[in-house]
Design an enzyme around this catalytic site. Structure first.
Site, short mmCIF file in Angstrom:
data_model
loop_
_atom_site.label_atom_id
_atom_site.label_comp_id
_atom_site.label_asym_id
_atom_site.label_seq_id
_atom_site.Cartn_x
_atom_site.Cartn_y
_atom_site.Cartn_z
N ARG A 24 39.17 39.36 42.13
CA ARG A 24 39.27 40.41 43.16
C ARG A 24 40.11 39.87 44.30
O ARG A 24 39.92 38.76 44.77
CB ARG A 24 37.88 40.88 43.57
CG ARG A 24 37.27 40.26 44.78
CD ARG A 24 35.96 40.89 45.16
NE ARG A 24 34.89 39.90 45.23
CZ ARG A 24 34.78 38.97 46.18
NH1 ARG A 24 35.68 38.88 47.14
NH2 ARG A 24 33.79 38.12 46.17
N TYR A 28 34.51 31.41 51.76
CA TYR A 28 34.20 30.77 50.48
C TYR A 28 35.37 30.68 49.49
O TYR A 28 35.22 30.11 48.43
CB TYR A 28 33.01 31.49 49.81
CG TYR A 28 33.21 33.00 49.63
CD1 TYR A 28 33.87 33.50 48.51
CD2 TYR A 28 32.73 33.90 50.57
CE1 TYR A 28 34.04 34.86 48.34
CE2 TYR A 28 32.89 35.26 50.41
CZ TYR A 28 33.55 35.74 49.30
OH TYR A 28 33.73 37.08 49.14
N HIS A 52 34.54 40.87 49.20
CA HIS A 52 33.58 41.56 48.35
C HIS A 52 33.46 43.04 48.72
O HIS A 52 33.50 43.92 47.86
CB HIS A 52 32.22 40.88 48.47
CG HIS A 52 31.12 41.56 47.75
ND1 HIS A 52 31.09 41.68 46.38
CD2 HIS A 52 30.02 42.22 48.21
CE1 HIS A 52 30.00 42.35 46.03
NE2 HIS A 52 29.34 42.69 47.11
C1 LIG Z 1 19.65 43.12 42.55
C2 LIG Z 1 20.65 42.94 43.63
N1 LIG Z 1 20.69 41.77 44.32
C3 LIG Z 1 21.60 41.61 45.30
C4 LIG Z 1 22.48 42.60 45.62
C5 LIG Z 1 23.52 42.38 46.71
N2 LIG Z 1 24.83 42.23 46.02
C6 LIG Z 1 25.65 43.26 45.84
S1 LIG Z 1 26.95 42.88 44.90
C7 LIG Z 1 26.46 41.27 44.72
C8 LIG Z 1 27.28 40.33 43.90
C9 LIG Z 1 27.51 40.85 42.53
O1 LIG Z 1 28.44 40.04 41.88
P1 LIG Z 1 29.01 40.36 40.45
O2 LIG Z 1 27.94 40.93 39.59
O3 LIG Z 1 29.69 39.16 39.94
O4 LIG Z 1 30.06 41.52 40.69
P2 LIG Z 1 31.33 41.53 41.67
O5 LIG Z 1 30.86 42.09 42.97
O6 LIG Z 1 31.83 40.14 41.78
O7 LIG Z 1 32.32 42.43 41.03
C10 LIG Z 1 25.27 41.06 45.41
C11 LIG Z 1 24.57 39.77 45.50
C12 LIG Z 1 22.38 43.81 44.89
N3 LIG Z 1 23.20 44.85 45.14
N4 LIG Z 1 21.50 43.94 43.89
#
Ligand SMILES: Cc1ncc(C[n+]2csc(CCOP(=O)(O)OP(=O)(O)O)c2C)c(N)n1
Lengths: 342, 327
Positions: free
Chosen positions: A259, A272, A263
């Site tokens: 990405r 980071y 985020h």
């Molecule tokens: C169960 C849960 N824990 C924490 C969050 C907060 N949160 C939102 S996105 C995220 C990271 C997700 O990373 P990934 O699955 O690798 O997808 P990316 O955002 O990198 O595309 C977190 C910790 C959430 N939405 N749901």
């Protein structure tokens, strides 16, 4: 585990799409969707920085993974469960640019949720795009359940579910894939592996190199693919969908991508990720790469490219305007649809 | 009319609904060949086959998550959580997914799903086969929560739950499964969700109960009748959505209310009932709203002496009734 890596020369590129059953028109449409997704994404951030959009999530960098996979679907037949980064999946399946902006701005006429959900939680029953929450990975067992119903009903639909690499740490991932493996369900698990879950790098998410390795535990194939190569993604997804449709069971696809932006609009990724790392990946921009390939293959010309960029930019502009002048929901609508209303 | 046990009525409802509607499928642990640890699904695997009576992996969140997906794609899943005490790992799927799907899609998707769960104490089930879980779910907009405990109500409410368009938590008090018998008419009928029932009419005070406590309260009411205390007993049957009309009508009639539940007192559903009555029938009260509940300790210790000490019984309810009647 199977590895798919695209190698590109002008000639191969030309041969590649033919072998994949894609026409020149298909390629240009895919390119268009990628451009449109990028154009909308850029405008979302502008709206956010201008204080006109409260919160945005970006898919910039993921366009090849999203368009390549979604383009392989039978649109309106296959069920699609996206996650919050999947603007380009939604656009490819048939959500309009205007609908993307209505979701971004949470307007009354947002077809996904009429302004109830965060942006980019796409939902649209006529296209079989299934509503998802913000809770990471919870949609994965739903995909298995939808596929179970398809199997029991004997319908040809395959279900595809998207998620990030972080999602694969959750129990929902395990429980969903395990169930699908046991019942050999028609479902494709598509991981957009961008190496981070917010700030947590892959090395702290799992002790293995490839998410695809996890498929072994569930008794079905795991495939690694260059997620920035739209045709390679199309190819592996098409194979997985075909296998699922013909009774061969699930596939886990591990599409490596990156990405480009933080985020979300609330994140500061300088905490980071080094700028060098980000710049390095931007050199592998999936849109630029596809453009180069299409130019080399003589499928795209500079003039056609300019025209496509103008057209998609105009479409994004129109969507922004349309979204901004669309009404907010009636406050009392907040009380509706807690339960079935007939 | 034939006399049936609770478990027989339950099984009959499942059988008839599966026969009536081929979209009805069952998912859960050991529900197939085995017929379920309480035999709730006995014979259904043989009657309807492994595709409609699905033995799942041991994963509660997965059971509910998969059932949600099946509901999204047009089936009418009935998921069994083997013991209510194990429902917590499915909490996310129930609260964030099933309960919110309709709202978050502005009514364009729905989740017609029943989650059956045997709950309740009094069977030496120890800490992990005895719990009361209704208050957690009664707090969740988008869910329905029912807890019928007569064979008639169990059959009628299970049918209504399976036909409902929204997710229903269907609580079965495990001690009533074989203990409670009653008349169940032949053929199809439903008991609507959201309707309480006055199970005993009386004029001196109202006892509001559900689950096993309904039966204990009826027993207690008979005992105090001999002393001249005329108790009305309201069986909630549905916890969410609450039948305010029936509750308030009874309170207005008697002016005194005792709420009895076997859940812990703090944060238990009794607090909600007391709040409702205070808000809407304060003028009609001529005594404090009383709550009789299990003390705030984890339920239940395995040792019988410990469990009996904590658990409510007809005698404890009698004592509470006398206290309130004397007010
Ligand atoms: C169960 C849960 N824990 C924490 C969050 C907060 N949160 C939102 S996105 C995220 C990271 C997700 O990373 P990934 O699955 O690798 O997808 P990316 O955002 O990198 O595309 C977190 C910790 C959430 N939405 N749901």
């Amino acid at each position: 585990m199977i590895s798919k890596q695209g190698t590109l020369t002008a000639k191969q590129e030309e041969g590649r799409h033919v072998a994949l059953g894609l026409s020149v028109k298909d390629l240009l449409e895919m390119y268009d969707k990628m451009l449109l997704a990028r154009a909308l994404d850029e405008r979302m951030w502008l709206l956010n920085r201008q204080g006109k959009a409260n919160f945005v999530v970006s898919g910039q960098g993921h366009e090849a993974a999203q368009v390549g996979s979604a383009y392989a679907l039978k649109r309106g037949v296959d069920f699609v469960l996206t996650y919050y980064r999947d603007h380009a999946v939604a656009l490819t399946v048939g959500i309009s640019a205007r609908d993307v902006m209505l979701s971004t701005l949470a307007k009354a006429n947002d077809p996904s949720s009429a302004g109830r959900q965060f942006p980019a939680h796409y939902s649209f029953p006529p296209l079989r795009i299934v509503s998802v929450s913000s809770a990471v990975a919870t949609q994965i067992p739903h995909a298995s359940g939808i596929a179970l119903a398809s199997k029991l009903k004997g319908e040809e639909a395959v279900t595809i579910v998207y998620f990030g690499d972080g999602a694969t740490s959750k129990g929902d991932f395990h429980e969903g894939l395990n169930f699908a493996g046991v019942h050999k369900l028609p479902v494709v698990f598509f991981c957009e592996n961008n190496l981070y879950a917010i700030s947590v790098p892959l090395s702290k998410q799992m002790a293995i190199q490839d998410v695809a390795e996890r498929a072994k535990a569930y008794g079905f194939p795991g495939v690694v693919v260059d997620g920035n190569d739209v045709l390679a993604v199309y190819e592996v997804t098409k194979e997985a969908l075909d296998r699922a449709r013909s009774g061969g069971g699930p596939t886990l696809i591990d599409a490596k991508t990156y990405r480009f932006l933080p985020h979300t609009s609330e994140d500061d990724d300088r905490r980071y990720r080094s700028r060098e790392e980000v710049e390095e990946w931007k050199k592998r921009d999936p849109i630029e790469r596809f453009r180069r390939d299409l130019l080399q293959a003589g499928i795209l010309t500079e003039a056609l490219d300019q025209e496509a960029r103008k057209r998609t930019a105009a479409e994004a502009e129109d969507a922004v305007e349309f979204g901004q002048k669309s009404p907010d929901p009636d406050p009392k609508d907040a009380l509706r649809y807690v339960y079935f209303e007939g | 009319m034939p006399i049936k046990t609770v478990i027989e009525a339950l099984r009959e409802a499942l059988f008839e609904e599966m026969q009536r509607d081929e979209r009805v499928v069952l998912l859960g642990e050991d529900i197939g060949l085995h017929g379920g640890v309480f035999r709730a699904t006995e014979g259904l695997f043989q009657a309807f086959g492994e595709h409609r009576v699905i033995d799942t992996p041991l994963a509660e969140s997965g059971i509910v998550g998969v059932a949600i997906g099946a509901a999204i794609n047009g089936l009418r899943p009935v998921a069994e959580i083997q013991f209510a005490d194990y429902i917590y790992s499915a909490m996310d799927q129930i609260v964030n997914e099933a309960a919110k799907l309709r709202y978050r899609s502005n009514g364009t998707w729905g989740c017609p799903l029943v989650i059956r769960a045997p709950w309740g104490a009094g069977v030496h089930g120890g800490l992990y086969h005895s719990q009361s879980i209704e208050a957690f779910f009664a707090h969740v907009a988008g869910l329905k929560v029912v807890a019928p405990v007569t064979p008639y109500d169990v059959k009628g409410l299970l049918k209504a739950s399976i036909r409902d368009e929204d997710p229903v938590i269907f609580l079965e008090h495990k001690k009533t499964y074989r203990l409670i018998k009653g008349e169940v008419p032949e053929g199809d009928y439903i008991v609507p969700i959201g309707k309480a029932e006055v199970k005993r009419e009386g004029s001196d005070l109202t006892v509001i109960a559900y689950g096993l406590m309904l039966h204990y309260s009826l027993e207690a009411a008979e005992k105090v009748a001999k002393e001249g205390i005329d108790v009305e007993v309201v069986d909630l049957r549905t916890i969410l959505p609450l039948d305010k009309k029936t509750i308030l009508a009874s309170v207005r009639k008697t002016g005194k209310v005792l709420i009895v539940h076997e859940d812990n007192k703090t944060g238990g559903f009794g607090g909600e009932l007391a709040g409702l009555i205070t808000e809407e029938a304060f003028e009609d009260l001529d005594g404090p709203i009383m709550r009789l509940a299990v003390p705030d300790v984890p339920m239940m210790p395995f040792n019988a002496v410990l469990e009996d000490f904590l658990m409510l019984n007809p005698e404890k309810i009698v004592a509470a009734i006398r206290q309130l009647a004397a007010y």
